[in-house]
Design a protein around this motif. Structure first.
Motif, short mmCIF file in Angstrom:
data_model
loop_
_atom_site.label_atom_id
_atom_site.label_comp_id
_atom_site.label_asym_id
_atom_site.label_seq_id
_atom_site.Cartn_x
_atom_site.Cartn_y
_atom_site.Cartn_z
N LEU A 36 -12.28 -6.35 0.86
CA LEU A 36 -13.45 -5.79 0.20
C LEU A 36 -13.19 -4.34 -0.22
CD1 LEU A 36 -16.53 -6.28 -0.43
CD2 LEU A 36 -17.00 -5.26 1.81
N GLY A 37 -13.39 -4.05 -1.51
CA GLY A 37 -13.23 -2.69 -2.00
C GLY A 37 -11.80 -2.21 -2.07
N ALA A 38 -10.84 -3.12 -2.09
CA ALA A 38 -9.44 -2.73 -2.09
C ALA A 38 -8.73 -3.23 -3.34
CB ALA A 38 -8.75 -3.24 -0.82
N MET A 39 -7.40 -3.12 -3.36
CA MET A 39 -6.56 -3.61 -4.46
C MET A 39 -5.30 -4.20 -3.85
SD MET A 39 -6.90 -0.39 -7.13
CE MET A 39 -5.79 -1.15 -8.33
N SER A 40 -4.82 -5.30 -4.40
CA SER A 40 -3.73 -6.02 -3.75
C SER A 40 -2.40 -5.27 -3.76
CB SER A 40 -3.55 -7.39 -4.39
OG SER A 40 -4.60 -8.25 -3.99
N ALA A 41 -2.01 -4.69 -4.90
CA ALA A 41 -0.72 -4.00 -4.95
C ALA A 41 -0.72 -2.78 -4.04
CB ALA A 41 -0.39 -3.61 -6.39
N VAL A 42 -1.83 -2.04 -4.02
CA VAL A 42 -1.90 -0.83 -3.19
C VAL A 42 -1.71 -1.18 -1.72
CG1 VAL A 42 -3.42 1.03 -2.41
CG2 VAL A 42 -3.36 0.39 -4.83
N TYR A 43 -2.28 -2.29 -1.30
CA TYR A 43 -2.23 -2.66 0.12
C TYR A 43 -1.00 -3.48 0.50
CZ TYR A 43 -6.77 -0.86 1.56
OH TYR A 43 -7.82 -0.03 1.90
N HIS A 44 -0.31 -4.06 -0.47
CA HIS A 44 0.74 -5.01 -0.09
C HIS A 44 2.09 -4.82 -0.76
CE1 HIS A 44 -2.88 -7.55 1.07
NE2 HIS A 44 -2.15 -7.55 2.16
N ALA A 45 2.18 -4.06 -1.84
CA ALA A 45 3.46 -3.99 -2.56
C ALA A 45 4.59 -3.50 -1.67
CB ALA A 45 3.32 -3.09 -3.79
N HIS A 46 4.31 -2.54 -0.80
CA HIS A 46 5.37 -2.00 0.06
C HIS A 46 5.88 -3.04 1.05
CE1 HIS A 46 1.71 -1.58 2.45
NE2 HIS A 46 2.46 -1.43 3.53
N VAL A 47 5.03 -4.00 1.41
CA VAL A 47 5.44 -5.04 2.35
C VAL A 47 6.53 -5.91 1.74
CG1 VAL A 47 4.66 -7.04 3.69
CG2 VAL A 47 3.20 -5.02 3.50
N THR A 48 6.43 -6.17 0.43
CA THR A 48 7.39 -7.06 -0.22
C THR A 48 8.77 -6.43 -0.34
OG1 THR A 48 6.87 -6.32 -2.48
CG2 THR A 48 5.49 -8.06 -1.55
#
Length: 258
Positions: A36-48
């Motif tokens: 909620l209120g987030a963005m996928s790349a901001v929260y997960h790109a570094h994990v990949t």
């Protein structure tokens, strides 16, 4: 950036991709879905970028009303509606049998997606997903849904929630549409029938659930485990496991033993 229509009225859900061995073909993809209120790349790109996930096609999808996706005023933003919009994105991307990684509300949407479109999902990796309706009043979704819609959108509620939020969450929440944010939160509080928990327990997909130890005990963990869900307690992590322990999340996405 890619896009697909999701509401029959021209509104677009959008995502970005990191190319991998599965690019250009069905399947072989990992799909990341924000909270909620987030963005996928901001929260997960570094994990990949973790070596365990090297060479994988990765899609970072922003749900309607969030990030780079459209925010129609006549959309309901329920968990089911979000799941259908996510399905439209995966259909357009040619994805089948994806491993879907969902955080918080995004985890709930991912479970609903697997329930409604099992052809799209082979595995679920959930980080502190909302499994039950009517979360505690201290929960972010309940705090937002406690405002009447008009008061939240135009009466100062959105600004107040931004002030009360930590800087990390506020950085992406301020980019979300206030109406979409309120309706999404209301949908989380309302829940689904059957519940997200029941859908998860009955899903044939491979399932993992990550719970940060700083967030406390996971309610109903024993019944999840009994249904085949792999519950992973993440030491030193709070709600944002991807920031606190990206190594553990990457290992879970890769299917490695933590």
């Amino acid at each position: 950036m890619y896009e697909a229509e999701f509401d029959g009225q021209g509104s677009r859900i959008r995502w970005t991709e990191a190319a991998g061995s599965g690019s250009g073909s069905a399947g072989a993809a990992t799909v990341y879905v924000h909270g909620l209120g987030a963005m996928s790349a901001v929260y997960h790109a570094h994990v990949t970028a973790h070596p365990a996930l090297s060479g994988r096609r990765s899609l970072f999808v922003d749900l309607p009303g969030h990030g780079i996706s459209d925010r129609p005023a006549d959309f309901s933003y329920t968990l089911e509606d979000h799941a259908d919009a996510l399905a439209a994105a995966l259909d357009a991307a040619g994805v089948r049998g994806a491993r879907v990684v969902g955080h918080s509300m995004g985890g709930s949407v991912s479970v609903v997606l697997a329930h409604r479109r099992p052809d799209l999902v082979s595995g679920l990796v959930l980080t502190e997903a909302n499994l039950d309706p009517a979360p505690p009043s201290a929960a972010a979704s309940s705090s937002i849904a406690a405002y009447p819609e008009e008061e939240f959108v135009r009466g100062g509620g959105f600004a107040e929630i931004l002030r009360r939020s930590g800087s990390t969450w506020a950085a992406t929440m301020r980019l979300a549409d206030p109406l979409a944010l309120h309706r999404s939160a209301t949908g989380l509080v309302r829940g689904t029938a059957p519940t997200v928990r029941r859908m998860l327990m009955e899903s044939p997909a491979e399932r993992s659930f990550l719970q940060g130890t700083l967030s406390g005990e996971l309610r109903g963990a024993a019944e999840l485990v009994a249904s085949g869900v792999r519950v992973i307690q993440v030491p030193g992590a709070g709600h944002n496991v991807m920031f606190d322990r990206p190594d553990v999340l990457a290992a879970a996405v890769a299917g490695e033993t933590v």
